[in-house]
Every structure is written in C-alpha cells, then in structure tokens.
Enzyme design. Structure first.
Site, short mmCIF file in Angstrom:
data_model
loop_
_atom_site.label_atom_id
_atom_site.label_comp_id
_atom_site.label_asym_id
_atom_site.label_seq_id
_atom_site.Cartn_x
_atom_site.Cartn_y
_atom_site.Cartn_z
N ASP A 36 -37.68 -30.27 17.42
CA ASP A 36 -39.08 -29.18 18.37
C ASP A 36 -38.79 -30.09 19.54
O ASP A 36 -39.66 -30.79 20.05
CB ASP A 36 -40.57 -29.42 17.51
CG ASP A 36 -40.69 -28.22 18.03
OD1 ASP A 36 -41.82 -27.08 17.51
OD2 ASP A 36 -41.30 -28.02 19.52
N ASP A 46 -37.77 -23.21 19.64
CA ASP A 46 -37.32 -24.34 20.22
C ASP A 46 -37.39 -24.58 18.75
O ASP A 46 -37.86 -26.62 19.61
CB ASP A 46 -38.11 -24.79 21.01
CG ASP A 46 -39.42 -25.08 20.82
OD1 ASP A 46 -39.87 -24.27 19.54
OD2 ASP A 46 -40.76 -25.73 21.07
N GLU A 47 -37.01 -25.25 17.77
CA GLU A 47 -37.26 -25.82 16.65
C GLU A 47 -35.79 -24.93 15.57
O GLU A 47 -35.63 -24.25 15.68
CB GLU A 47 -38.00 -25.23 15.65
CG GLU A 47 -38.83 -24.69 15.01
CD GLU A 47 -40.17 -24.09 14.56
OE1 GLU A 47 -40.68 -25.51 13.54
OE2 GLU A 47 -41.20 -23.78 14.42
#
Ligand code: TTP
Ligand code: MG
Length: 390
Positions: free
Chosen positions: A6, A100-101
């Site tokens: 993340d 974002d992960e």
C-alpha cells in the site's frame, strides 16, 4: 505467502514528489470549497488530526497552515500504473485492489527472489527507484493478515508474520483491525466482551450467528487463521460505483432521483465498458450529520442497463424515510457476472430493459456518442438543468 503493498499517503505523496516546495509540508488533497472533503493528507498534516473523508472546513480548523491541493486523478492513475507494472516484474500473480494497493502471491518465489523479507525489501527499493515514492508492505501466510500487516508500520514500513506467529498475532489483534469490522459491528462485539480476534474462537458459532449474522461465520474462520481468498491476477473489478456530494443538502425526492439517474448512467456505462452485468444494486446515502447508510437489493436477473439500475436504486430510496437532508448520494453495482452469460428472457416481460429492448438501444447510442465526443455530450432529458438554456 501473500504480500500486500500500500502506497503511503498516496495522492499527497505524489503532489510532494512533483512539487518539491510541498515536501515536509502539511499537504491536504481535496476539494477546497466550503463543502469539500479531504481525499488524503500528508503524514505531516495527519499529526494535526487531518484524515481522509473529513470535511475540509474541519481539516482547515485543525491544521490552519495546511496547503490544500486539488486532486489530479490522471496523474495518480499514471503513477499507479507504473507501480503495478513494476510489481508484475516480480511475479505475474499481482492483484490490484485499488489505485494504490495490490496483493501478490509470493509463494514459490524464494528460488528467484530469496526469502520473503528480502523480496519485500527488493520491492520497496524497486518502487522507490521507479516512482520515487515510499510504500508499506505486509507479508503473511493469509490474505487478511497481509493487509493488516501492511498498515502496522506505516509509512515506509514492512511487517512480516511467519506461519508460527499467526496464532499469537491473532490472539492479540484488536478486533477493529479486522477488515469488515466497522463501528456498528465493533459496538456489538464489545458488548459481547470481545476485544481481540482471538476471543472469537471461544464463542459458540450459534451465538455469533445470532448477533452478527453471516459475518459471524467469516470472523470465526479468520480467528482460526484461515482465509482462502486467493490472489486474483485477472484484475477484474468486483463492483462499480459512482457517488457525489450534492451542491447543497437536499431531501426533495425528485431532485434526488435526478442525482440517482446521473450516477446510474455512470455505473451503467462502466458495466457496459467492462462487459459485465451485475445482480446487486446498492444505494449509499450520507445525511446532513454525516451518518451514512447503504441499502442493497439483488435482482432476479443480471442487468447492465442504466434504466434497471436507476429503477432499483429509486426503489431503495423510496423504502427509506428521509428524516434528514442528504449530503451525498451514490449508486453501486456488484455481484458481477460476465455479460456473455445468457440472460433468461422473461416470457411475460413488461420490463423496461433487456436484450433487444428500446432501453438497450438507448444505452448503446448514448455510450457511442459519449465515447466519441466526450463524457456528458448527451444525456437523458431528466438530467437537463432547467436553469440552463442549452
Ligand atoms: P489509502 O491507501 O487508504 O490512503 P493513503 O495512501 O492516502 O494513506 P496511507 O499511508 O494510510 O495508505 O488510499 C489511497 C488513496 O485513495 C489516497 O491517497 C486517496 C484516495 N482515497 C480517497 O479518494 N478517498 C478516501 O476516503 C480514501 C481513504 C482514500
Ligand atoms: Mg495508501
């Protein structure tokens, strides 16, 4: 072993990366208007209590010297793509779950990349080299623990849970850290005297079922350190949604219906673009006092048309007593199936949509025009703002 990665304060970090004058500053990304909300904030701003989803006026109160920056989604998407591309160089088993992960199944990578800790360090270094941003990593034998672990030493952290550490970790794990345990579930669990995930194991399944419904069984599985959810590298979305804060708080159902139509159009477009049909429609409402509710309904037949989505979402709203004005409204579609799954035709259909129906053709025509000439080139008449001439 599963690895969860993340990015740290993602949108804010990208702004600091692109604009050196923002580095080390309290950066707050989000809408700057009176009704704006915080999308995310740099770790410097978080020290003042600024959080995602907080109203911007509250963020400004807590951190008056914070620098408010509007979001640049295209830029974040471009960086996200580079991050994901870099991850795929380590293993093809990468599942992107948000901008974002990502999860990676790193079982069997030892010969190539060394033990998990070394691989984790190599990934962090590769991301830093690729986009000059830091991330946090969690590595565990099961998926949900990898996710929890990545959050443990943020920012720029790495936490590894070895198979031997799983049970002691679960025994101490605060129950609110478990994905899916929101404020309401937490209150119920606390009332039952449960504060750690480990304590779930000592509960009778019937009691959990009675108090928590289906989620009780899931918690019991997790408490035993089991989570069979695999890493799904196909990258296929599990749901689509669209939502927005209203220009002013409303409780006029006709005006709300207009908003729902706009979001239904948007979600319908996403479904059709991805060649998916959905079975479940969700309506999300945030009230004036920020209390949020979601209501869902599962339809008998998978749908793809904006009209079906619109009607189902309106029925959900009609079932709600709107005791307060509404600040945000949104529509979601989930429970997806591939759209080539043949739909059962209804012998006595009077339905508004379906293969070959007029609404199907309307959707296709709207999509084609909007793709060619830009979004919102053409809209349904109900969406027309009466105050505008054209
Ligand atoms: P997160 O990973 O939840 O948050 P983050 O990366 O900003 O910070 P952290 O270091 O705690 O991981 O979300 C990723 C991005 O998604 C975030 O930068 C902005 C966006 N986002 C929203 O648009 N709305 C939200 O409510 C949240 C939580 C995030
Ligand atoms: Mg993040």
């Amino acid at each position: 072993m599963i690895l969860h990665l993340d990015m740290d304060a993602f949108f804010a970090s990208v702004e600091q990366r692109d604009r050196p004058e923002l580095r080390g500053q309290c950066v707050i990304v989000g809408g700057s208007s009176q009704r704006g909300v915080v999308t995310t904030a740099s770790y410097e701003a978080r020290r003042y209590g600024v959080r995602s989803a907080m109203p911007m006026f509250e963020a400004r109160r807590r951190c008056p010297h914070g620098i408010v920056v509007p979001g640049r989604m295209h830029r974040y998407k471009a960086i996200s793509q580079r991050v994901m591309g870099r991850l795929k160089a380590f293993t093809p088993l990468v599942e992107k779950v948000s901008i974002d992960e990502a999860y990676m199944d790193i079982s069997g990578c030892e010969r190539l990349h060394g033990p998990p800790a070394r691989m984790g360090r190599a990934i962090k270094k590769a991301i830093l080299e690729e986009v000059r941003l830091t991330c946090s990593i969690g590595i565990a034998p099961v998926r949900f623990l990898a996710k929890i672990a990545s959050d443990f030493h943020k920012p720029d952290g790495m936490t590894i849970i070895t198979p031997e550490q799983v049970m002691p970790f679960i025994d101490r794990l605060p129950i609110q850290k478990v994905p899916g345990v929101g404020p309401k579930a937490l209150t119920t669990l606390n009332k039952m005297g449960i504060h750690t995930l480990g304590q779930i194991r000592h509960q009778r399944p019937e009691t959990l079922d009675r108090r928590m419904g289906k989620f009780g069984a899931r918690l019991m599985t997790l408490a035993h350190g089991l989570d069979e959810t695999p890493v799904n590298p196909s990258g296929k979305a599990k749901s689509f949604s669209s939502e927005g804060t209203l220009a002013r708080d409303l409780c006029d159902r006709d005006l709300l219906r207009q908003q729902i139509l706009q979001h239904a159009e948007d979600v319908g477009r996403q479904l059709r673009r991805h060649g998916a049909k959905a079975r479940t429609v969700t309506l999300k409402i945030k009230y004036h006092d920020f209390r949020q509710i979601t209501r869902s309904t599962t339809l008998a037949k998978p749908f793809q048309s904006s009209a079906d989505l619109f009607q189902a979402a309106c029925r959900l709203m009609d079932d709600e007593l709107l005791r307060q004005k509404i600040r945000l409204i949104g529509v979601g579609a989930s429970n997806l199936v591939a759209s080539r799954t043949p739909a059962q035709m209804d012998l006595f259909s009077t339905a508004a949509s379906g293969p070959g129906s007029d609404w199907d053709s309307v959707d296709q025509a709207l999509d084609a025009i909007n793709i060619k000439f830009g979004r919102d080139t053409i809209n349904r008449a109900n969406l027309k703002d009466p105050s505008r001439k054209s």
